[in-house]
Design a protein around this motif. Structure first.
Motif, PDB file in Angstrom:
ATOM      1  N   GLU A 179      53.253  44.701  41.183  1.00  0.00           N
ATOM      2  CA  GLU A 179      54.607  44.554  41.707  1.00  0.00           C
ATOM      3  C   GLU A 179      55.413  45.793  41.372  1.00  0.00           C
ATOM      4  O   GLU A 179      55.269  46.365  40.286  1.00  0.00           O
ATOM      5  N   ASP A 188      59.491  46.948  41.372  1.00  0.00           N
ATOM      6  CA  ASP A 188      60.878  46.509  41.484  1.00  0.00           C
ATOM      7  C   ASP A 188      61.795  47.693  41.222  1.00  0.00           C
ATOM      8  O   ASP A 188      61.578  48.446  40.262  1.00  0.00           O
ATOM      9  N   CYS A 223      61.934  44.391  45.709  1.00  0.00           N
ATOM     10  CA  CYS A 223      60.705  43.887  45.112  1.00  0.00           C
ATOM     11  C   CYS A 223      59.592  44.086  46.126  1.00  0.00           C
ATOM     12  O   CYS A 223      59.684  43.601  47.251  1.00  0.00           O
TER      13      CYS A 223
END
Length: 185
Positions: A134, A136, A182
């Motif tokens: 991920e 962000d 995100c």
């Protein structure tokens, strides 16, 4: 609105299982949750979480949009999301996802604009994890992210890339909501 969205997602999950002839036990095991918890998700009584939905979508070869929004993406060359126009999932009153790539078929990543409202005191969201990675990047506000036992604070312009198999959670700190990009990979 959030409750209705969760109920619709539950209905789509049940429909997916029925079409593919998959047992509820199999999906619960894939998600790493109890059968009872999964049944509450299908009944619209529990929040499935975008990450669990992403795991289900990847495992059964469907687009995440089908589960989130009930829509199949149509574009394959490009897809533009105008400011404030991405498909939204209001899962609870303090967390909002806006899909930034919902109309693009066969996405390699799932980009979202996420808005998190502050929680009272030291309250935090429950930790979750999902396969992959991920990225962000904080756009406004301040974000506290907990990965395992490590707690980090990100300010506007700060970003983090991490292994999302690790337990993690995020919350806005201060008095203002936090908005961040995100990208689930």
């Amino acid at each position: 609105m959030a409750e209705e969205s969760i109920k619709q997602i539950g209905q789509r999950l049940r429909g997916l299982r029925e079409v593919l002839e998959i047992s509820a036990e199999e999906v619960a095991e894939l998600c790493g949750i109890s059968l009872e918890h999964y049944q509450k998700i299908e009944e619209g009584e529990a929040d499935p979480g975008v990450y669990r939905l992403s795991k289900i979508a990847k495992r059964y070869g469907i687009d995440l949009n089908v589960l989130l929004f009930g829509e199949e993406p149509h574009m394959s060359a490009y897809f533009v999301t105008r400011k404030g126009q991405g498909l939204s999932v209001n899962r609870r009153k303090d967390y909002k996802y806006q899909s930034l790539g919902s109309g693009f078929r066969s996405r390699k990543v799932d980009p979202f604009l996420v808005t998190v409202d502050p929680l009272p005191g030291n309250e935090n969201h429950s930790k979750n994890h999902h396969e992959g990675q991920e990225f962000d990047m904080v756009m406004s506000g301040r974000l506290e992210i907990t990965i395992g036992e490590k707690v980090l604070t990100l300010n506007p312009g700060d970003s983090i890339y991490f292994n999302s198999n690790e337990d993690h959670c995020m919350r806005a700190i201060g008095e203002e909501p936090c908005q961040f990009l995100c990208v689930v990979i």
